[in-house]
Each structure stands twice: as C-alpha cells, then as structure tokens.
Design a protein around this motif. Structure first.
Motif, PDB file in Angstrom:
ATOM      1  N   ASN A 156      35.953  19.650  -2.392  1.00  0.00           N
ATOM      2  CA  ASN A 156      35.515  20.522  -1.268  1.00  0.00           C
ATOM      3  C   ASN A 156      34.798  19.878   0.064  1.00  0.00           C
ATOM      4  O   ASN A 156      35.008  20.558   1.345  1.00  0.00           O
ATOM      5  CB  ASN A 156      34.365  21.597  -1.839  1.00  0.00           C
ATOM      6  CG  ASN A 156      35.123  22.425  -3.107  1.00  0.00           C
ATOM      7  OD1 ASN A 156      36.332  22.963  -2.935  1.00  0.00           O
ATOM      8  ND2 ASN A 156      34.437  22.582  -4.225  1.00  0.00           N
ATOM      9  N   PHE A 157      34.334  18.791  -0.354  1.00  0.00           N
ATOM     10  CA  PHE A 157      33.756  18.107   1.011  1.00  0.00           C
ATOM     11  C   PHE A 157      34.828  17.662   1.818  1.00  0.00           C
ATOM     12  O   PHE A 157      34.845  18.020   3.006  1.00  0.00           O
ATOM     13  CB  PHE A 157      33.107  16.778   0.584  1.00  0.00           C
ATOM     14  CG  PHE A 157      32.865  15.942   1.510  1.00  0.00           C
ATOM     15  CD1 PHE A 157      31.958  15.819   2.511  1.00  0.00           C
ATOM     16  CD2 PHE A 157      33.712  14.639   1.664  1.00  0.00           C
ATOM     17  CE1 PHE A 157      31.868  15.257   3.767  1.00  0.00           C
ATOM     18  CE2 PHE A 157      33.469  13.819   2.706  1.00  0.00           C
ATOM     19  CZ  PHE A 157      32.559  14.106   3.744  1.00  0.00           C
ATOM     20  N   ALA A 213      36.428  20.538   3.765  1.00  0.00           N
ATOM     21  CA  ALA A 213      35.462  21.124   4.926  1.00  0.00           C
ATOM     22  C   ALA A 213      35.483  20.111   6.195  1.00  0.00           C
ATOM     23  O   ALA A 213      35.530  20.284   7.252  1.00  0.00           O
ATOM     24  CB  ALA A 213      34.029  21.359   4.232  1.00  0.00           C
ATOM     25  N   LEU A 228      36.428  20.612   9.888  1.00  0.00           N
ATOM     26  CA  LEU A 228      35.711  20.111  11.384  1.00  0.00           C
ATOM     27  C   LEU A 228      36.382  19.239  12.084  1.00  0.00           C
ATOM     28  O   LEU A 228      35.726  18.732  13.142  1.00  0.00           O
ATOM     29  CB  LEU A 228      34.221  19.429  10.657  1.00  0.00           C
ATOM     30  CG  LEU A 228      33.261  20.560   9.827  1.00  0.00           C
ATOM     31  CD1 LEU A 228      32.165  19.730   9.521  1.00  0.00           C
ATOM     32  CD2 LEU A 228      32.989  21.832  11.019  1.00  0.00           C
ATOM     33  N   ASP A 244      28.387  20.810  -1.198  1.00  0.00           N
ATOM     34  CA  ASP A 244      29.666  19.816  -1.022  1.00  0.00           C
ATOM     35  C   ASP A 244      30.396  20.159   0.364  1.00  0.00           C
ATOM     36  O   ASP A 244      30.772  19.248   0.950  1.00  0.00           O
ATOM     37  CB  ASP A 244      30.858  20.035  -2.064  1.00  0.00           C
ATOM     38  CG  ASP A 244      30.311  19.691  -3.475  1.00  0.00           C
ATOM     39  OD1 ASP A 244      29.543  18.897  -3.518  1.00  0.00           O
ATOM     40  OD2 ASP A 244      31.047  20.485  -4.423  1.00  0.00           O
ATOM     41  N   GLN A 245      30.465  21.372   0.623  1.00  0.00           N
ATOM     42  CA  GLN A 245      31.238  21.651   1.766  1.00  0.00           C
ATOM     43  C   GLN A 245      30.134  21.418   3.059  1.00  0.00           C
ATOM     44  O   GLN A 245      30.276  20.799   4.202  1.00  0.00           O
ATOM     45  CB  GLN A 245      31.389  23.178   2.202  1.00  0.00           C
ATOM     46  CG  GLN A 245      32.589  23.390   0.952  1.00  0.00           C
ATOM     47  CD  GLN A 245      33.004  24.868   1.089  1.00  0.00           C
ATOM     48  OE1 GLN A 245      33.475  25.232   2.138  1.00  0.00           O
ATOM     49  NE2 GLN A 245      32.380  25.759   0.200  1.00  0.00           N
ATOM     50  N   LEU A 288      27.838  19.257   3.134  1.00  0.00           N
ATOM     51  CA  LEU A 288      27.798  17.953   3.665  1.00  0.00           C
ATOM     52  C   LEU A 288      28.906  17.118   4.541  1.00  0.00           C
ATOM     53  O   LEU A 288      28.260  16.189   5.097  1.00  0.00           O
ATOM     54  CB  LEU A 288      28.206  17.134   1.868  1.00  0.00           C
ATOM     55  CG  LEU A 288      27.714  15.850   1.798  1.00  0.00           C
ATOM     56  CD1 LEU A 288      26.196  15.450   1.995  1.00  0.00           C
ATOM     57  CD2 LEU A 288      27.906  15.387   0.268  1.00  0.00           C
ATOM     58  N   ALA A 289      30.165  17.874   4.752  1.00  0.00           N
ATOM     59  CA  ALA A 289      30.734  17.590   5.440  1.00  0.00           C
ATOM     60  C   ALA A 289      30.088  17.833   7.068  1.00  0.00           C
ATOM     61  O   ALA A 289      30.390  16.741   7.687  1.00  0.00           O
ATOM     62  CB  ALA A 289      32.226  18.323   5.790  1.00  0.00           C
ATOM     63  N   THR A 290      29.670  18.741   7.291  1.00  0.00           N
ATOM     64  CA  THR A 290      28.557  18.905   8.325  1.00  0.00           C
ATOM     65  C   THR A 290      27.697  17.709   8.806  1.00  0.00           C
ATOM     66  O   THR A 290      27.670  17.091   9.876  1.00  0.00           O
ATOM     67  CB  THR A 290      27.771  20.157   8.552  1.00  0.00           C
ATOM     68  OG1 THR A 290      28.876  21.194   8.337  1.00  0.00           O
ATOM     69  CG2 THR A 290      27.046  20.585   9.978  1.00  0.00           C
ATOM     70  N   ILE A 310      27.610  14.761   7.530  1.00  0.00           N
ATOM     71  CA  ILE A 310      28.435  13.431   7.562  1.00  0.00           C
ATOM     72  C   ILE A 310      29.044  13.361   9.039  1.00  0.00           C
ATOM     73  O   ILE A 310      29.051  12.277   9.744  1.00  0.00           O
ATOM     74  CB  ILE A 310      29.321  13.073   6.291  1.00  0.00           C
ATOM     75  CG1 ILE A 310      28.520  12.746   5.155  1.00  0.00           C
ATOM     76  CG2 ILE A 310      30.364  12.033   6.785  1.00  0.00           C
ATOM     77  CD1 ILE A 310      29.257  12.300   3.887  1.00  0.00           C
TER      78      ILE A 310
END
Lengths: 312, 312
Positions: free
Chosen positions: A76-77, A80, A84, B94-95, B97-99, B101
C-alpha cells in the motif's frame, strides 16, 4: 572465541545455505558475514538488501516465492508513493519498510550497521551471529556498456540488461572488516571458511576486496570451501552466468574454481556437473559432488552438512 | 493577485471549513495558510500533521471517522515496526507514510516545505492554493506541569493529559511567513481574512506569532472573521476547552472573542450559543449566529457561505 565456521554470503543462495548451516551448528559456532556492496540510499532510507534477505531467511519470515522481502507482504505504501509521483522503480513492502526505517534511524543516531543489525536480529528472534562485512560504506559499481552504474541501477532499474565490462567496489580499499570477521582471518582461524553459492562478482568479491580479507583467506590454516553458484551452465538465480559470459569466462564450475583458485581448497558442485570434477581437481582443488539446488529445508541442511564434512 | 479570501487554519476543523470555502471560490480566489507548529521529525521523517489533514480533506481522501490520515488506510508498517521494537506511539498508516517519505526526501533535496506541498497537492489533484505558514521551522512547545513538551509529546504521546501553563512557538520570531501570505498582509489586502475553527493556542497562534502577521491583521483593511471552535462550552474536537480552563479562561465564545479582540471584526458562533451574542457585540465585534457543527459537506459549504457574506 568458539566460532568454528565462517560463512561469507550475499543474498538468496547464500541465505539458504546459512539457514542450513544454522540447523547444524550452535549459534556461537557460526559467523555469517554478509555483503553490503548492494546497500544504497533510496527515498532517504538506508537499504541493505543482502542483510535483509539473510535476516528474513534465518528468521523464517522471508517470502518463499519472490526471493526477497517478507512473506505475506502488502504494497500500500508503494501504490500511494506512485500516486504521489514518487520514485517507484524499487519495490518496498509495507512491513519491509519498517526494517529500513528502523535501520536508517539507528544509523542517524550514530549506531553502526553491525549494531543495528544485531538489534534487528534480536527482535526477529535470530540466535545466529550475522554481521555486515563492514560498518563502513562500500558501493559495488558495475562498469557497463551504458557507463558505470550503482549496483541497484544495474540490477533492479535496468534489470541486468547492460553488458558488464568490469566491477569495482568503491570504498572497499579503506573499509574496515567487521572486527569479529577480521579476528577469524588472523590467529583465531575457524575450522572452515565457506563461500556460499552467491554471485562471485556481486556478492563475494565485495567482501574479498576489503583490506586483509583476500590475504587472510589465502594464508588461513582453515580450509576454504566454496559452493558453486553455477549448475548445468546456468546460475540458479541472478545474472552470474550472464556476467561470466560478458567478462569472457565460460559459465562452468571450472571457471568458478579458477576464479577462486588462490583461496580455494574445495569446491562443491552439483551432481549434474560431475563431469567437471577431474578438470577442477587438476587445479589442486578438491571437488565435492552433491545436490546444490536447495528447494527444501532438507536440501539446505544436507548441502550444509556436505560443506561441513571433515571440518569438525 | 486575484486572492479574495485568506484562510488561516490548523487541522480537522480548519480543513472542513477550507473544503467548504473551496466549493464556493475559484482556486485562485482562496489562499489557505496552514499551521506548521505541530510539524516534527519522527523515525527520521518530517511529519506535517495539519498540512496533511488539510491536503487529504481537500483531495477527498481523508478518513471521515478518525479525523486524521487517509481513508481505507492499512497499518502493516506500524505492526512490523512494533515487532522490531521501533517507536510506535505515533501511528503512521502505510499509505500516509508515502506522503512523509516523499516530503522528507524533497526537503533533503533542498526544496522548501511550500514547494514540496505544492507538488503533493498537484499529485493529489488539489486545485486550491495551500501553503505552510512558513518554510522555516517553528515548533509549538506546550509548557505544562510536567515540563516543556514538544507538541506531539503533549498531544499524542501524553494524550493532552498534562496541565497547560503557557505555550510558546520556538523559531517563530525569525521564521518568514510564506511570501504569498505576507503579500496579503500588506497592500494586496484580500476581501476577507478567515480564522478557521481551529484551536487558538495550538493552531492559530503559531501563525499569528510569525513576524508581521499579527500587526498585519490588526492593520489590514480586510475584515477579519473568526469561526469559534467552542460550541456549547466545549470544543468539538481536541483540547481547546481543556486548555482554556487551564489558562484561566472560560470555555465560551466571549472568551474566544476577547482573545482575538485586537484582530477581529466578526465572530461566527453556533446557534446553541446565540445568548452570548450581546456580550460579544459589546466588544465591538459583529456576531454571526449559524450552525458551526460541520457534519456534512453541505454544512461545510453553508458555514463557508456565512463566513463569506458581505465580503465579495
């Protein structure tokens, strides 16, 4: 120092043999030294692919199909990050990410890679001693027809497509081998040194290129036993055979034996390649012909047992 | 410069009103300035809780129940980190975290927080202009009976339990307001300034404490309209009422009006508090009595409409 066996390894194949060895030896009897030439920074994180593969394999949480990362992983990471517009050529699972963030934070706090690895191993319930080859950075650079490439660019982003002309290990000339590793290269010689069935150029050579390691293995009184990564003219996994061809070497066990000739006492080759044994023995290297294809846990333990034969 | 409306906001309540405003104004007509006093580094990542809440709300991907983070979130990273013994008091999906990172990497590469925010907003499909109050770090410190606490320690780790004695905003004296924000405080006055229904101490004051902001709002020819975060003697969300009590202020709209007295032209209060209007009007502040509890999108748009009344 009770270490009897020193194993040098890279990723998948090495991890499988390390698991086999761990079933035959007490934790203190084995030191596994892992290649860190593949380590890289990505998305601000310090990623140690080979250390992770060996850790996850020894902890019994590695994904059995994919050859890297964790079983039951979710992504899921990554999805996402992709939405982005972030860099998504290197896959990082949601759970795997915890390892990278934990490690990166530890390093930022001033711990060495070995200390962070020890802490991760403890949390994962790994009793065996597992150390990075060095706390100092070493970067495998693949010199190709498309220029000099950091390892992960060659291996993952470009899927090993460029033709390899040479390899170098940036930083290896000044990186200090892990002290427990260095000790075993001196007077505290183990009963045997095992070069796991990992890629010679990408996994074992970075370790051998550290100061004193090659000379230590040349002069050690311990027998040095390599498990060949070549079976039937191919590599079981990864680009070893392709790289050998590009470097002008035939993809044979004889070529592996010749490549490690200055170090090696014994080479373990697969049944299918038994016909190569006489030529290898002419180099003064003992040959053990066994099943080197580790499909089951039993295969891993059996290969480990054959590696250890005569070393106790 | 076409900006008609300047909105200052923190997290959840502010985000809801910003969403309402975004449905009534063209993207260029609204500038939303977001508190960054809650920003902190955690696990090596730069986390901007209020920016994320506003972004996710405007993008329509915020979790409607939890009040923070993304809808349909999963927590596999967090569970894995917990197993490794990592710090797990601050939940990161989890999602989500993408922001973090993506942002951390952008900042490491030398981009400012505003530039990274712009890039995130573009990827999330947000047409409205959303800027952090400053690219420079400001850290809200909560001075309590348990000592001076960084905001997230107070808010998340200690769940707002310590008694608040005072607040300070470290770095605010030298942090430069975002240039688009600063421009609206000078000669380019907007048609109105809206203080969203966010916590005055934790969300609005950090913005007001930046150099020139309070003075700019005191002297602007634009009407300054606040939406009170207090409804029926309580805060709809968060510790505003508790902090007011600890600071010796009654949890009333009159106290909010008095607190913002030097800036305010109008205060928007909830129907349930209509009886407070005469006392507030005695301070020279116009009162608008409306439904300020934004349960539905329609509520958000309607509250935004009432804030904008008379400003076009």
């Amino acid at each position: 120092m009770t270490t009897n066996i020193l194993a040098l390894c890279g990723g998948v194949g090495g991890a499988k043999l390390a698991l086999g060895l761990s079933r035959l030896l007490k934790p203190a009897e084995l030191l596994t030294v892992v290649n860190t030439g593949d380590d890289f920074r990505h998305l601000g994180l310090h990623i140690s692919p080979d250390l992770d593969t060996v850790m996850y394999t020894l902890a019994g949480v590695a994904d059995p199909e994919r050859g890297w990362g964790l079983a039951g992983e979710t992504w899921n990471f990554m999805r996402a990050l992709s939405r982005l517009g972030g860099s998504d050529w290197f896959n990082l699972g949601d759970q795997d990410l915890a390892t990278h963030i934990y490690r990166t934070q530890g390093l930022q706090q001033g711990l060495g890679l070995a200390a962070v690895t020890q802490s991760l191993c403890a949390s994962l319930g790994i009793a065996q001693r597992l150390v990075p080859m060095s706390d100092d950075p070493v970067q495998t650079i693949v010199c190709t027809d498309q220029g000099d490439l950091p390892f992960q660019d060659y291996f993952v982003r470009l899927a090993c497509r460029p033709r390899v002309r040479a390899l170098r290990y940036a930083g290896a000339d000044t990186a200090r081998p892990h002290p427990d590793f260095a000790a075993l290269l001196g007077n505290d010689a183990p009963h045997a040194v095992i070069l796991c069935p990992s890629n010679p150029f990408l996994s074992i050579d970075p370790i051998l290129s550290l100061p004193g390691v090659r000379a230590g293995l040349q002069s050690t009184r311990a027998p040095v036993i390599a498990v060949s990564p070549i079976v039937g003219g191919k590599a079981l996994k990864g680009p070893a055979a392709k790289i050998m061809a590009e470097l002008g070497l035939p993809a044979t066990n004889l070529a592996i034996a010749d490549y490690y000739r200055d170090l090696l006492n014994s080479l373990v080759i697969d049944d299918i390649d038994a016909h190569e044994a006489p030529a290898i023995e002419k180099l003064g290297i003992e040959v053990r012909v066994v099943n080197t294809v580790m499909r089951s846990l039993q295969d891993r333990v059996e290969l480990a047992r054959r590696c250890l034969e005569g070393t106790s």
